[in-house]
Design a protein around this motif. Structure first.
Motif, PDB file in Angstrom:
ATOM      1  N   TRP A   1     129.890 -57.993  14.800  1.00 15.87           N
ATOM      2  CA  TRP A   1     130.252 -56.744  14.129  1.00 15.87           C
ATOM      3  C   TRP A   1     129.739 -55.566  14.937  1.00 15.87           C
ATOM      4  O   TRP A   1     128.639 -55.625  15.457  1.00 15.87           O
ATOM      5  CB  TRP A   1     129.651 -56.703  12.721  1.00 15.87           C
ATOM      6  CG  TRP A   1     129.980 -55.465  11.938  1.00 15.87           C
ATOM      7  CD1 TRP A   1     131.082 -55.244  11.175  1.00 15.87           C
ATOM      8  CD2 TRP A   1     129.205 -54.259  11.862  1.00 15.87           C
ATOM      9  NE1 TRP A   1     131.044 -53.984  10.622  1.00 15.87           N
ATOM     10  CE2 TRP A   1     129.899 -53.353  11.033  1.00 15.87           C
ATOM     11  CE3 TRP A   1     127.992 -53.855  12.432  1.00 15.87           C
ATOM     12  CZ2 TRP A   1     129.428 -52.070  10.760  1.00 15.87           C
ATOM     13  CZ3 TRP A   1     127.512 -52.578  12.164  1.00 15.87           C
ATOM     14  CH2 TRP A   1     128.224 -51.698  11.325  1.00 15.87           C
ATOM     15  N   PRO A   2     130.546 -54.533  15.130  1.00 15.32           N
ATOM     16  CA  PRO A   2     131.915 -54.346  14.623  1.00 15.32           C
ATOM     17  C   PRO A   2     132.982 -54.986  15.508  1.00 15.32           C
ATOM     18  O   PRO A   2     134.148 -54.926  15.203  1.00 15.32           O
ATOM     19  CB  PRO A   2     132.050 -52.823  14.629  1.00 15.32           C
ATOM     20  CG  PRO A   2     131.195 -52.379  15.783  1.00 15.32           C
ATOM     21  CD  PRO A   2     130.015 -53.320  15.785  1.00 15.32           C
ATOM     22  N   GLY A   3     132.595 -55.606  16.593  1.00 12.56           N
ATOM     23  CA  GLY A   3     133.483 -56.225  17.544  1.00 12.56           C
ATOM     24  C   GLY A   3     132.932 -55.998  18.950  1.00 12.56           C
ATOM     25  O   GLY A   3     131.922 -55.312  19.117  1.00 12.56           O
ATOM     26  N   PRO A   4     133.568 -56.627  19.922  1.00 12.52           N
ATOM     27  CA  PRO A   4     134.763 -57.480  19.859  1.00 12.52           C
ATOM     28  C   PRO A   4     134.435 -58.892  19.375  1.00 12.52           C
ATOM     29  O   PRO A   4     133.515 -59.521  19.872  1.00 12.52           O
ATOM     30  CB  PRO A   4     135.243 -57.496  21.309  1.00 12.52           C
ATOM     31  CG  PRO A   4     133.978 -57.303  22.119  1.00 12.52           C
ATOM     32  CD  PRO A   4     133.098 -56.411  21.300  1.00 12.52           C
ATOM     33  N   ASN A   5     135.217 -59.371  18.415  1.00 14.23           N
ATOM     34  CA  ASN A   5     135.024 -60.714  17.882  1.00 14.23           C
ATOM     35  C   ASN A   5     136.357 -61.458  17.856  1.00 14.23           C
ATOM     36  O   ASN A   5     137.307 -61.071  18.553  1.00 14.23           O
ATOM     37  CB  ASN A   5     134.367 -60.652  16.497  1.00 14.23           C
ATOM     38  CG  ASN A   5     135.180 -59.840  15.496  1.00 14.23           C
ATOM     39  OD1 ASN A   5     136.396 -59.656  15.637  1.00 14.23           O
ATOM     40  ND2 ASN A   5     134.525 -59.352  14.462  1.00 14.23           N
ATOM     41  N   SER A   6     136.445 -62.505  17.051  1.00  7.93           N
ATOM     42  CA  SER A   6     137.669 -63.323  17.035  1.00  7.93           C
ATOM     43  C   SER A   6     138.879 -62.521  16.582  1.00  7.93           C
ATOM     44  O   SER A   6     139.997 -62.697  17.102  1.00  7.93           O
ATOM     45  CB  SER A   6     137.473 -64.529  16.112  1.00  7.93           C
ATOM     46  OG  SER A   6     137.229 -64.112  14.773  1.00  7.93           O
ATOM     47  N   ASN A   7     138.695 -61.641  15.622  1.00  9.45           N
ATOM     48  CA  ASN A   7     139.813 -60.839  15.131  1.00  9.45           C
ATOM     49  C   ASN A   7     140.208 -59.743  16.114  1.00  9.45           C
ATOM     50  O   ASN A   7     141.381 -59.371  16.196  1.00  9.45           O
ATOM     51  CB  ASN A   7     139.453 -60.233  13.770  1.00  9.45           C
ATOM     52  CG  ASN A   7     139.223 -61.294  12.723  1.00  9.45           C
ATOM     53  OD1 ASN A   7     139.971 -62.258  12.623  1.00  9.45           O
ATOM     54  ND2 ASN A   7     138.163 -61.144  11.939  1.00  9.45           N
TER      55      ASN A   7
ATOM     56  N   TYR B   1     131.309 -61.256  23.071  1.00  6.10           N
ATOM     57  CA  TYR B   1     131.520 -61.433  21.633  1.00  6.10           C
ATOM     58  C   TYR B   1     130.394 -60.743  20.881  1.00  6.10           C
ATOM     59  O   TYR B   1     129.212 -60.943  21.160  1.00  6.10           O
ATOM     60  CB  TYR B   1     131.531 -62.922  21.276  1.00  6.10           C
ATOM     61  CG  TYR B   1     131.789 -63.218  19.807  1.00  6.10           C
ATOM     62  CD1 TYR B   1     133.046 -63.593  19.366  1.00  6.10           C
ATOM     63  CD2 TYR B   1     130.753 -63.130  18.868  1.00  6.10           C
ATOM     64  CE1 TYR B   1     133.279 -63.875  18.027  1.00  6.10           C
ATOM     65  CE2 TYR B   1     130.986 -63.400  17.528  1.00  6.10           C
ATOM     66  CZ  TYR B   1     132.242 -63.773  17.113  1.00  6.10           C
ATOM     67  OH  TYR B   1     132.472 -64.045  15.782  1.00  6.10           O
ATOM     68  N   THR B   2     130.768 -59.889  19.929  1.00  2.26           N
ATOM     69  CA  THR B   2     129.805 -59.264  19.023  1.00  2.26           C
ATOM     70  C   THR B   2     130.373 -59.411  17.618  1.00  2.26           C
ATOM     71  O   THR B   2     131.497 -58.969  17.360  1.00  2.26           O
ATOM     72  CB  THR B   2     129.600 -57.776  19.352  1.00  2.26           C
ATOM     73  OG1 THR B   2     129.147 -57.657  20.708  1.00  2.26           O
ATOM     74  CG2 THR B   2     128.558 -57.157  18.425  1.00  2.26           C
TER      75      THR B   2
ATOM     76  N   ALA C   1     144.844 -61.263  29.984  1.00  2.00           N
ATOM     77  CA  ALA C   1     144.393 -59.896  30.273  1.00  2.00           C
ATOM     78  C   ALA C   1     143.333 -59.400  29.285  1.00  2.00           C
ATOM     79  O   ALA C   1     142.814 -58.296  29.459  1.00  2.00           O
ATOM     80  CB  ALA C   1     145.593 -58.944  30.242  1.00  2.00           C
ATOM     81  N   TYR C   2     142.999 -60.197  28.282  1.00  2.00           N
ATOM     82  CA  TYR C   2     142.032 -59.759  27.273  1.00  2.00           C
ATOM     83  C   TYR C   2     140.701 -59.401  27.941  1.00  2.00           C
ATOM     84  O   TYR C   2     140.138 -60.213  28.686  1.00  2.00           O
ATOM     85  CB  TYR C   2     141.833 -60.852  26.234  1.00  2.00           C
ATOM     86  CG  TYR C   2     140.873 -60.466  25.140  1.00  2.00           C
ATOM     87  CD1 TYR C   2     141.162 -59.422  24.265  1.00  2.00           C
ATOM     88  CD2 TYR C   2     139.655 -61.131  24.995  1.00  2.00           C
ATOM     89  CE1 TYR C   2     140.283 -59.063  23.262  1.00  2.00           C
ATOM     90  CE2 TYR C   2     138.773 -60.783  23.987  1.00  2.00           C
ATOM     91  CZ  TYR C   2     139.086 -59.743  23.128  1.00  2.00           C
ATOM     92  OH  TYR C   2     138.202 -59.381  22.135  1.00  2.00           O
ATOM     93  N   PRO C   3     140.187 -58.208  27.716  1.00  2.00           N
ATOM     94  CA  PRO C   3     139.037 -57.726  28.491  1.00  2.00           C
ATOM     95  C   PRO C   3     137.679 -58.307  28.113  1.00  2.00           C
ATOM     96  O   PRO C   3     136.698 -58.065  28.812  1.00  2.00           O
ATOM     97  CB  PRO C   3     139.065 -56.212  28.227  1.00  2.00           C
ATOM     98  CG  PRO C   3     139.755 -56.051  26.927  1.00  2.00           C
ATOM     99  CD  PRO C   3     140.767 -57.151  26.862  1.00  2.00           C
ATOM    100  N   TYR C   4     137.596 -59.067  27.017  1.00  2.00           N
ATOM    101  CA  TYR C   4     136.308 -59.627  26.602  1.00  2.00           C
ATOM    102  C   TYR C   4     136.351 -61.148  26.592  1.00  2.00           C
ATOM    103  O   TYR C   4     135.922 -61.785  25.634  1.00  2.00           O
ATOM    104  CB  TYR C   4     135.931 -59.101  25.210  1.00  2.00           C
ATOM    105  CG  TYR C   4     135.849 -57.600  25.141  1.00  2.00           C
ATOM    106  CD1 TYR C   4     134.834 -56.901  25.773  1.00  2.00           C
ATOM    107  CD2 TYR C   4     136.820 -56.872  24.446  1.00  2.00           C
ATOM    108  CE1 TYR C   4     134.761 -55.518  25.717  1.00  2.00           C
ATOM    109  CE2 TYR C   4     136.754 -55.486  24.378  1.00  2.00           C
ATOM    110  CZ  TYR C   4     135.722 -54.820  25.006  1.00  2.00           C
ATOM    111  OH  TYR C   4     135.669 -53.444  24.950  1.00  2.00           O
ATOM    112  N   ALA C   5     136.864 -61.727  27.673  1.00  2.00           N
ATOM    113  CA  ALA C   5     137.067 -63.175  27.735  1.00  2.00           C
ATOM    114  C   ALA C   5     135.909 -63.910  28.416  1.00  2.00           C
ATOM    115  O   ALA C   5     135.919 -65.143  28.486  1.00  2.00           O
ATOM    116  CB  ALA C   5     138.367 -63.494  28.464  1.00  2.00           C
TER     117      ALA C   5
END
Length: 245
Positions: free
Chosen positions: A151-157, A148-149, A139-143
């Motif tokens: 900074w500040p996100g969305p990234n691996s963390n 992927y960004t 369900a992760y919305p940035y798959a």
């Protein structure tokens, strides 16, 4: 004017000074010259999967490479079904299809940096939670590619923190140097964990706070985190990590 000056001094002392100190220490160390020169093999932290019949879940974090390695880490999730003879690892990366499955050993070094075990769950509880983890990952919305960004996100963390917030039963919070962990999906401003034990407030992961049983008291600024750990007494220092008292 005095209040603004005091605020700037506080920001410098709490957030920028530790970051500069960490960057200086990082610059004095030896580092791989590039991706291909880094160590990516198992760090030998986890037992061989066939040694136990129990289900297991592990959350890992390791400082990353390049200049980012001075202040930021990379997190990932490892699971093992009951009776399984292999681990399954999930990462989010910045190239190709973002969510990767088993692209490294479960407990591998990351850019030659030793992984830190953030949390583990084993036995019947892990057996119940693994399907929920897989559901949260799905369900992760940035798959999708492009989701992927750095900074500040969305990234691996952001990815791992999303799973941890979705499943508070895991009882884990990523370390303070996990830049991007406080980025909430879809522009969300406030998130209250399902069990009501942690509250997260943020402006696109750039400024905000978290408070609760797991997070303790945290203030976020430009992806850097400072605060107090209450569950396991300690302090959270930007770019450095958690130091127990």
């Amino acid at each position: 004017m005095k209040s603004v000056k005091r605020l700037l001094i506080v920001i410098f002392v709490i957030y920028l000074l530790p970051t500069f100190a960490s960057a200086g220490f990082w610059a004095m160390q030896d580092h791989p010259t590039g991706w291909s020169a880094a160590r990516w093999t198992s760090a030998g932290i986890l037992p061989k999967p066939e040694e136990s019949n129990d289900a297991a879940i592990y959350i890992f974090s390791a400082m990353t490479g390049g200049l980012k390695g001075a202040v930021a880490s990379h997190a990932w999730i490892v699971t093992k079904e009951k009776g399984a003879s292999a681990y399954t690892r999930y990462d989010k990366v910045g190239w190709g299809a973002p969510i990767r499955r088993n692209h490294r050993a479960a407990d591998a070094y990351w850019y030659s940096n030793m992984p830190q075990l953030v949390a583990s769950v084993t036995g019947s509880k892990a057996e119940l939670l693994i399907p929920k983890i897989e559901g949260a990952i799905a369900a992760y919305p940035y798959a999708e590619p492009g989701g992927y960004t750095i900074w500040p996100g969305p990234n691996s963390n952001t990815f791992v923190a999303y799973v941890l917030r979705t499943l508070p039963e895991l009882g884990a919070v990523l370390p303070p140097h996990a830049v991007g962990r406080d980025y909430l999906p879809d522009g969300e401003f406030v998130h209250l964990d399902e069990d009501w034990r942690d509250l997260h407030v943020t402006i696109r992961g750039l400024a905000g706070f978290s408070i609760g049983e797991r997070s303790g008291v945290e203030i976020h600024f430009l992806g850097l985190v400072a605060g107090l750990d209450i569950a396991r007494p300690g302090i959270k220092i930007p770019a450095v990590g958690r130091i127990g008292i």
